[in-house]
Design a protein around this motif. Sequence first.
Motif, PDB file in Angstrom:
ATOM      1  N   LEU A 133       0.839  -1.184   0.000  1.00  0.00           N
ATOM      2  CA  LEU A 133       0.000   0.000   0.000  1.00  0.00           C
ATOM      3  C   LEU A 133       0.884   1.246   0.000  1.00  0.00           C
ATOM      4  N   ASP A 134       0.753   2.074  -1.050  1.00  0.00           N
ATOM      5  CA  ASP A 134       1.517   3.317  -1.130  1.00  0.00           C
ATOM      6  C   ASP A 134       0.817   4.429  -0.363  1.00  0.00           C
ATOM      7  N   LYS A 135       1.609   5.365   0.114  1.00  0.00           N
ATOM      8  CA  LYS A 135       1.046   6.482   0.866  1.00  0.00           C
ATOM      9  C   LYS A 135       0.089   7.321   0.021  1.00  0.00           C
ATOM     10  N   ASP A 136       0.324   7.370  -1.317  1.00  0.00           N
ATOM     11  CA  ASP A 136      -0.556   8.200  -2.151  1.00  0.00           C
ATOM     12  C   ASP A 136      -1.923   7.565  -2.377  1.00  0.00           C
ATOM     13  N   ARG A 137      -2.131   6.355  -1.840  1.00  0.00           N
ATOM     14  CA  ARG A 137      -3.455   5.722  -1.888  1.00  0.00           C
ATOM     15  C   ARG A 137      -4.214   5.906  -0.578  1.00  0.00           C
TER      16      ARG A 137
END
Length: 646
Positions: free
Chosen positions: A119-123
């Motif tokens: 899970l990326d922070k931009d999600r």
Amino acid sequence: MFKKLLIISLISISSFTFAQEYEFGEVSKDELLETVYDKDTSANAAVLYKSQKTFFSHEGQVLVNTEIYMRIKIYNQKGFDYATQEINLFKTRNSKEKIYKIKGITYNLENGAIQESKLDKDRIFENEFSYNINQIKFTMPNVKEGSVIEFKYLLTSPFYSNIDELVFQYDIPINKLDVEIRTPRVLEFKKTPKGFLSFSPIRTSKVDHRLGMDVYIDSYKLNDIPALLEEKYAGNIKNYRAGVMLELVATNFTGQYNPSFAKTWEDVASTIGNSDDYEKELDKSKYVDDFVDEIIGTEADPLKKLQIIFNHVKSEIKWNGNDGKYFQKGMKKALDEHLGNAGDINLTLVAMLRYAGIDAHPVVMSTKDNGVPFFPTVDRLNYVVAYAVINNEKFFLDATDEFSDINLMPTKNYNWQGVYINNNTNTYKLISINKPKQAIGQHQLKASIDVDGTLSGSMKSRYSNHYALEFREDYKNNNESDFIASREDYFYDIEISDYTIENIEKVEGNILESFNFILEDAAEIIGDDIYIEPLLLFKTEENPFKLEERLYPIDFGYSRKDQFYISINIPEGYTIKTNVDNINMKTPNGNAKFVFNTKVIGNTLQISCSKEIVNALVPTNNYKFIKQFYSQIISKGTEKIILTKS
């Protein structure tokens, strides 16, 4: 031999124990190869494991910390919704909850190998969900049928006297649940179980070095928790899910036992009433004087003044979608900007009514989507409406809804009782909220059936109270052509012409709907016989109640009655070969009633039918009667009247 068996047993126990352990980042192929949840093969997804650890710390202030870890198996596309998580963070003007250390991984099996997608922070997104709620939302990446997802995070809250409910049940099954909560011995919490599962904690105590004091440790370990199945007319299903509610009732610092935290609803009302919004801002009539003087003019009748002011507030301040029992913008800003939350709108309404000489006060409540408060607390109330008394008659008003009326509020408000706040007389108490008037739908259908099975004719309908409110809302949300298309679909694919609606632009009174229609293949032709279903466009095809047993009440929202008057001209040269039996039934307690009658006058078949729900809230022990009631309606509507050539 004994030694060998012992070693085998120890290995088996060790393997079983290992199989039951869940660590972040360690997902097995067996979990990814699973195609169904063996304890509920209908499940679209299942929580394989949930861990929740709640503990106190002191970092300049007392904080409640909650570590969440969840692992979820996605079995099919319908389970994809569980890859999106929404976390609500409570806030006030001065303090707020925070979230840290969000981590997530999606696991898939590709060519026999486990593939990880992090899970990326931009999600991860944060938005203001309401005045008192910020919402964190994230969607796990690369989710497919068969995926396993897991995520974890840390929540911190400064609101140590209001700990969130411990949730033990979802609308998907839970394989294993491990919940631990540590509370300082100097804080006495009442723990109230809710729902329909049987469970109890294991309690121990120890010194918590983060606090430097003794804490109680309550551990809940549950396995094989079934999904909480939702049916129609459930109200807020979260009221019935298994869990534990926590209430701070006393403190015991330095041996001084202080039960002052145990509140009554009178305490809650007094606390809200003594806030600045209710004690000071609400009485700043200078913001509303000119408005009220202008709109009521020389009107002296209190009821007419009530209606005028109510309609004015609805038109002047639009609801921004946020709940609230306090002002978000304040009276002046809400009036200037023509926008505000529920508190801005309905507290302004109270202020205007008071200036006009009407006895008006706020009533604070919890809406259906917010749930029923299980014990007295300020934070579990999320909404406020206006309450007025004229000549000993009570009036409840909610000006957030364009189509609401006096004593006709949105159905979300008919959830529980209200907390009445009268600072003028220092009266603070629970009061009952008036039940809305029965919604009545009356339908008159005149039609002819042709020998080819085509039905053509006209229909006139009248809708009152909540039926009218919902009709107006549906009409507003569509352009006219789309709305007519939706009506054609609703009445089993008829073709509508000459469509008219009366009173649709008003916010009070009945809606009158009329149109002409044609419906091909309305009857079945077999040889010389024509088979007609007697209720035609008004038949019920599906029972909304499917469970064999239901553990929670039925909530219809409001009392309702539907009346149908059907007149069908029989084709020339045909007579009725077989008619259907009349019926007059009601449930044992008289809460649900169904009447069906037919008669023939010349070449006209006349049908009258009514179905009624007297009380909106139906207790669990009447579930089987309501289910049978709807089965009878469906059965009667699908019986065949047979016409045959003379």
